[in-house]
Design a protein around this motif. Structure first.
Motif, short mmCIF file in Angstrom:
data_model
loop_
_atom_site.label_atom_id
_atom_site.label_comp_id
_atom_site.label_asym_id
_atom_site.label_seq_id
_atom_site.Cartn_x
_atom_site.Cartn_y
_atom_site.Cartn_z
N UNK A 47 0.70 -1.36 -0.13
CA UNK A 47 -0.20 -0.48 0.07
C UNK A 47 0.46 1.50 -0.01
N UNK A 48 2.17 1.09 0.18
CA UNK A 48 2.81 2.41 0.60
C UNK A 48 3.61 2.41 -0.56
N UNK A 49 3.78 1.64 -0.87
CA UNK A 49 5.07 1.98 -1.99
C UNK A 49 3.86 2.08 -3.51
N UNK A 50 2.35 1.44 -3.45
CA UNK A 50 1.82 1.92 -4.20
C UNK A 50 1.14 3.39 -4.56
N UNK A 51 1.15 4.42 -2.99
CA UNK A 51 0.52 5.60 -2.66
C UNK A 51 2.48 6.62 -3.01
N UNK A 52 3.40 6.03 -3.49
CA UNK A 52 4.11 6.53 -3.32
C UNK A 52 4.56 6.81 -5.54
N UNK A 53 3.95 5.42 -5.51
CA UNK A 53 3.96 5.81 -6.93
C UNK A 53 3.45 7.00 -7.77
N UNK A 54 2.28 7.77 -6.98
CA UNK A 54 1.67 8.50 -7.71
C UNK A 54 3.26 9.15 -7.32
N UNK A 55 4.45 10.10 -6.72
CA UNK A 55 5.16 10.81 -6.81
C UNK A 55 6.58 10.41 -7.32
N UNK A 56 6.81 9.44 -7.98
CA UNK A 56 7.45 8.56 -8.39
C UNK A 56 8.09 9.32 -10.85
N UNK A 57 6.82 9.71 -10.49
CA UNK A 57 7.31 9.22 -11.79
C UNK A 57 7.25 11.24 -12.07
N UNK B 26 6.31 16.02 -14.64
CA UNK B 26 6.20 14.54 -14.87
C UNK B 26 6.97 14.19 -16.44
N UNK B 27 7.14 12.94 -16.15
CA UNK B 27 7.79 12.13 -17.10
C UNK B 27 7.30 12.04 -18.71
N UNK B 28 8.14 12.42 -19.57
CA UNK B 28 6.84 11.91 -20.94
C UNK B 28 6.92 10.14 -21.05
N UNK B 29 7.57 9.46 -19.70
CA UNK B 29 6.77 7.86 -19.99
C UNK B 29 7.29 7.72 -18.36
N UNK B 30 7.09 6.62 -18.39
CA UNK B 30 6.39 5.99 -16.78
C UNK B 30 7.70 5.21 -16.39
N UNK B 31 8.06 5.92 -15.69
CA UNK B 31 8.65 5.73 -14.33
C UNK B 31 7.73 3.87 -13.54
N UNK B 32 9.31 2.84 -13.62
CA UNK B 32 8.22 2.41 -12.78
C UNK B 32 8.36 2.31 -11.22
N UNK B 33 7.88 1.43 -10.75
CA UNK B 33 7.82 2.06 -9.27
C UNK B 33 7.33 0.20 -8.54
N UNK C 197 1.83 -0.95 -9.23
CA UNK C 197 1.12 0.32 -9.48
C UNK C 197 0.72 1.14 -8.61
N UNK C 198 0.42 3.26 -8.86
CA UNK C 198 0.05 4.10 -8.65
C UNK C 198 -1.24 3.52 -8.26
N UNK C 199 -1.86 4.07 -6.58
CA UNK C 199 -3.27 3.39 -6.14
C UNK C 199 -3.39 3.43 -4.75
N UNK C 200 -4.42 4.33 -4.36
CA UNK C 200 -4.02 5.59 -2.81
C UNK C 200 -4.81 3.80 -2.00
N UNK C 201 -5.58 4.29 -1.00
CA UNK C 201 -4.91 3.63 1.11
C UNK C 201 -6.64 2.76 0.49
#
Length: 775
Positions: free
Chosen positions: A360-370, A420-427, A443-447
Motif C-alpha cells: 500500500x505504501x509503495x503504491x501511494x509513493x508511485x504517484x510521486x515517483x514519475x 511529469x516524465x514523458x514515459x512512466x517510471x516503474x515503481x 502501480x499507483x493506487x491510493x490507500x
C-alpha cells in the motif's frame, strides 16, 4: 516492649496505607467506573487491543505470533492454529473465548500480554469491558476514521439558552453528560484580543478596541469577525500553519544548506487564503496543478508544496538514493498533512497497527515517483536557487498574471515545482525500505483501507490522487482539516493527535461534532472562511478562561470544553505582537524572507564554510520589522528565538507543535534586541504626545495587553517608572546605554532619561505572561 508495640503499630499503619493506595489505584484505573451500556469496538475495545495486543497479533505479518490476527473479525473468530478446539473469540460466550481467559488469568505462564512483553496486564475495568463486549456479540467495526462522516441531528440539551450555533449543542450535550457546567462569556476586551490573534495573528488596534467596546449590539462580535476576515493579515496568519505542514524553508538543508527561492509559493498560499479558495481546490492545485488541462503558471506554482523537502548538494552521494528519499518525503507530507495517517510506518514493513501494507505504501509513493526531479544536480559550488523541474516567472508575468507575488526587482525568478516524465517510471516495493533492493512492481493506487481507488473514476496519476483526496466520500480529508482548524482556535484538536487518525491515534473527544463539521464544511463548498467564522461565533469559543477547582478535578485538560484554555501565542505571533503593538510592524504582504536580529556566530558555528549561507548577513531597514512568517528559515540553524518558543524546524511535515514552558522564553522576552527596540520606540513615541506619565503607561498597557489597566497595575507600574527615572537622573543607571537597542533612529528631541524609564516600564509590560497569551 514499647519498641515492639511501636513496630507493630507502624507495620499496621503501613499495611493500611498500602491497601488504600492499591484500592485507590484500582479506582483510578477504572475499577469503580461504570461500564457503558453498549460496548463499542472502536471506542472501547480497539484502543486496548492496539496498546496491548496488536504488536504480536495485528496487521504486521512479519511479527505476528501464533498465526492470530485480532484486528480482523474473521481471523479472531477462526479456530486457533496452535490451540486445538479453541477460539480467540466466541461471540456471546466469554468463558469459551481464549482471549478473555488469557487476559483475565493470574497465571504468569498463561496470561496475555506476557510479562516478557513489558506491555502490562489489563486492569479489572478493561477486563470487564472485554467480557461485556463478548457477551454482546463481540461485534467488530471499521475504524471510525475510515468510515465516511455522517451529519447527525443536533443533540438535545437541558440549557437551551446557552448555544449560539450548532457547535454548542454538541459541546453542551457532552458537558451535561460529564456533569460539567460551561463558563460565562469572556469580557469583551479579552474576547477581542482572542479573536483578533486567532484570525489575523495580530493584536487589535486601539481604534478597533474602542469601536468594539462602543458597540452594544448582539452582532458586535460578528461584525468584528467579518472585518478581521477581510484583512490581508488573515491570509498571513493562516499561512503559518500551512508552512509547518508543507515543511517550508529558505534553504536546502543537509551539510551545505544553501539558499533556495520557494517564497513565491508562500505568497501564493497567502493569496489563496485571502481569496478564500475552496479547500478542495487549494489541495488539488498543490497536488496536481501542473497536470490540470491547460495548466496556468499559478496552478504550476501551487505544486511547489510538494517540492519543499530537503535537497542534498553534498559531494559523493548516490543520486538514486536521494531521488527515492524525496519521493518518500512527498508521501509522508501527503499522508500525514492531508490525510492524517502515519503511512511512513509502512516504508520498511507492514504497519504494525493500521491496515496499511508495505505494498500500500509503495503504491501511494508511485504517484510521486514519475517526476522529472533528479536525486542530485551537483555540489554547492554549482548551486541554483531552484531544482528541476523549475518554474520561471518573468517580471511581465508578475505584473500581469501573478500579481500576488511581491517582487523585489525586475529579474526573472525560479521556483522548484512538479513536472511529469514523458514515459512512466516503474515503481517497486523496496525490501526493508532500501532504495537498491527493489521487489515486487506496484502501480499507483491510493490507500484502500481509507477508500477504494476506483480506476473508472480516478486516473492513475496525481490528478486522480487529487480527485480521490477531495472526493466527498473520502472519510479523512475534511475531518483532518476541520480538526486542524479546531486545533488552531482551541490549542487542541477534537482529535488530539492531529497527524494520526489511525489505530494508535487518540479517539475524538466529540466524534459527532467532528463529523457534523466535516460534512457541513463539504456541503458549503469547502469554504474555509465560513468554517473560521462558525467556530469564532460559537458560545464554546467565547467562554471565559476562568478555572475552578471543579474544572481541575473533573477535566484538567479541558477535553470537554467547559471553559476557555489559556494558550500561548505561536512563536511567529510573539514577534508580531511586540512589533505591532509598538507601531514598528511593516505590514507589507509577501516577498523574500528576511534576516532580523539574531545572536552572532550561530550560522558560522554550524556551517561547512561553503555557499551563500555560510555566514549570517543581517538585514536592515524595513526588513528588520516584518512579520514572523517572513523570518528566514535555515534548516540546519533555525531562528533561535522562534525555536525557543517551539516553532517547527521545518525539516519534515508537522501538524502540531510542542508546547513547552522554559526560563529561556522569559529570558528572550527580557533581553531580545527586537523586544527592547520596540519598547524604546514605543516609549519615545508616547513621550511626543501631550499626556501625563500615568496616561502614557495606560496607553502602552492597552496596546500590548489589549485591555484597560487596573488601578493596582497602574500603581505598580507608575511606582516602577518613578524609581527608574530617579536612578537615571542620579546617573546610577546610564540612559544612553539603556536606549542603545536596535537600529531604529533614536529620537533626541525627547528627554532621554524619561525615555529610558518609560522604556523599562514598557519592557515590563511585554514580560507579563498575559501579553503573549490568548485567554
Amino acid at each position: 516492649m514499647n519498641k515492639k508495640k511501636l513496630f507493630v503499630g507502624l507495620a499496621i499503619m503501613l499495611f493500611v496505607m498500602t491497601a488504600v493506595y492499591f484500592f485507590d489505584s484500582g479506582s483510578r484505573a477504572g475499577g469503580s467506573t461504570a461500564l457503558p451500556e453498549s460496548v463499542s469496538y472502536n471506542f472501547h475495545i480497539r484502543p486496548i487491543l492496539s496498546d496491548k495486543c496488536f504488536n504480536c497479533h495485528g496487521p504486521d505479518g512479519s511479527h505476528r505470533q501464533a498465526g492470530l490476527r485480532l484486528d480482523l473479525a474473521d481471523s479472531a473468530y477462526a479456530p486457533l492454529k496452535e490451540t486445538k478446539g479453541a477460539f480467540a473469540l466466541v461471540p456471546g460466550k466469554p468463558e469459551l473465548s481464549e482471549l478473555f481467559r488469557r487476559i483475565s488469568s493470574k497465571d504468569t505462564s498463561y496470561v496475555m500480554p506476557t510479562p516478557e512483553s513489558h506491555l502490562g496486564t489489563l486492569t479489572d475495568y478493561q477486563i470487564a469491558l472485554f467480557k461485556k463486549w463478548i457477551k454482546q456479540g463481540a461485534k467488530y467495526e471499521t475504524h471510525w476514521a475510515f468510515t465516511a462522516p455522517k451529519k447527525k441531528s443536533i443533540p438535545l440539551v437541558d440549557d437551551k439558552s446557552w448555544p449560539k450555533n450548532e457547535i454548542d449543542y454538541f459541546v453542551l450535550n457532552k458537558m451535561e453528560e460529564m456533569g460539567l457546567r460551561h463558563n460565562e462569556q469572556a469580557d469583551k476586551e479579552r474576547l477581542l484580543k482572542r479573536v483578533s490573534m486567532d484570525i489575523t495573528g495580530l493584536p487589535p488596534t486601539i481604534a478597533m478596541m474602542d469601536s468594539f467596546m462602543a458597540d452594544p449590539s448582539d452582532r458586535a462580535l460578528e461584525r468584528m469577525v467579518d472585518q478581521l476576515l477581510k484583512m490581508p493579515q488573515y491570509g498571513e496568519k493562516m499561512a503559518v500553519h500551512w508552512m509547518d505542514v508543507a515543511r517550508y524553508a529558505d534553504s536546502y538543508g543537509y551539510q551545505d544548506d544553501n539558499v533556495r527561492t520557494q517564497w513565491p509559493w508562500r505568497d501564493w498560499v497567502i493569496h489563496a487564503f485571502n481569496n478564500n479558495m475552496p479547500y478542495n481546490k487549494f489541495l488539488t492545485w498543490q497536488i496536481a496543478g501542473d497536470m490540470l488541462p491547460n495548466a496556468s503558471k499559478e496552478q504550476v506554482l501551487a505544486t511547489a508544496f510538494l517540492r519543499n523537502h530537503k535537497y542534498t548538494e553534498e559531494g559523493g552521494v548516490i543520486p538514486e538514493e536521494y531521488r527515492v528519499q524525496y519521493a518518500i518525503d512527498k508521501t509522508k507530507t501527503f499522508s500525514k498533512g492531508i490525510l492524517g495517517v502515519t503511512m511512513e510506518c509502512a516504508q520498511c514493513h507492514d504497519h504494525k497497527y493500521d491496515p496499511f501494507s508495505q505494498k500500500d505504501y509503495y503504491s501511494l509513493l508511485a504517484f510521486f515517483n514519475n517526476t522529472k526531479e533528479l536525486g542530485y544536480e551537483g555540489s554547492v559550488e554549482v548551486s541554483k536557487p531552484a531544482k528541476n523541474p523549475i518554474l520561471t516567472i518573468t517580471h511581465s508575468e508578475r505584473r500581469k498574471l501573478l500579481t500576488f507575488i511581491n517582487e523585489q526587482d525586475t529579474a526573472a525568478m525560479t521556483v522548484s515545482v512538479m513536472g511529469e516524465l514523458d514515459t512512466l517510471r516503474k515503481t517497486f516495493l523496496l525490501n526493508r525500505g532500501e532504495y537498491n533492493q527493489p521487489g515486487e512492481a506496484v502501480k499507483p493506487t491510493a490507500i484502500k483501507a481509507v477508500m477504494k481507488f476506483d480506476p473508472a473514476k480516478y486516473t492513475p496519476d496525481r490528478v486522480g490522487l487529487a480527485k480521490w483526496t477531495v472526493d466527498k466520500s473520502n472519510p479523512l480529508t475534511a475531518r483532518v482539516f476541520v480538526n486542524l482548524m479546531w486545533q488552531e482556535f482551541f490549542g487542541r484538536g477534537l482529535v488530539k493527535t492531529s497527524g494520526d487518525f489511525g489505530m494508535q491515534g487518540e479517539l475524538p473527544s466529540h466524534p459527532e461534532l467532528l463529523d457534523w463539521l466535516a460534512v457541513d464544511f463539504m456541503e458549503h463548498g469547502w469554504d474555509m472562511k465560513r468554517l473560521v467564522k462558525k467556530i469564532a461565533l460559537s458560545a464554546t469559543y467565547q467562554q471565559s478562561a476562568k478555572i475552578t477547582k471543579e474544572h481541575l478535578k473533573r477535566d484538567p485538560e479541558n477535553v470537554y470544553l467547559s471553559r476557555r484554555s489559556r494558550i500561548r501565542l505561536k512563536a511567529e505571533f510573539v514577534r508580531d505582537l511586540y512589533l505591532s503593538s509598538s507601531g514598528m510592524l511593516v505590514k507589507k504582504i509577501g516577498g523574500p524572507s528576511v534576516k532580523p536580529y539574531q545572536p552572532k556566530g550561530l550560522w558560522e558555528a554550524a556551517t561547512s564554510g561553503r555557499g551563500a549561507l555560510a555566514t549570517y548577513k543581517q538585514d536592515h531597514g524595513d526588513d528588520l520589522y516584518r512579520r514572523g512568517l517572513y523570518t528566514f528559515i535555515k534548516l540546519t540553524v533555525p531562528p533561535p528565538g522562534m525555536a525557543m518558543f517551539d516553532a517547527s524546524n521545518r525539516d519534515q511535515c508537522e501538524t502540531s507543535r510542542l508546547k513547552t514552558n522554559t526560563p529561556l522564553q522569559a529570558l528572550i522576552m527580557m533581553n531580545d534586541p527586537g523586544v527592547m527596540e520596540c519598547s524604546r520606540v514605543l516609549a519615545q513615541n508616547l513621550l511626543t504626545e501631550r499626556s501625563t506619565v500615568p496616561e502614557k503607561i495606560a496607553k502602552a498597557f492597552k496596546r500590548i495587553i489589549c485591555r484597560k489597566i487596573t488601578a493596582k497595575e497602574s500603581q505598580i507600574l507608575e511606582s516602577y517608572y518613578r524609581e527608574q527615572f530617579e536612578l537615571f537622573q542620579q546617573n546610577k543607571l546610564n540612559a544612553k546605554l539603556t536606549l542603545k537597542q536596535g537600529e531604529f533612529p533614536l529620537n533626541n528631541k525627547v528627554d532621554l532619561k524619561q525615555s529610558a524609564a518609560l522604556m523599562k516600564v514598557i519592557s515590563t509590560i511585554y514580560n507579563m505572561e498575559e501579553a503573549i497569551m490568548k485567554s
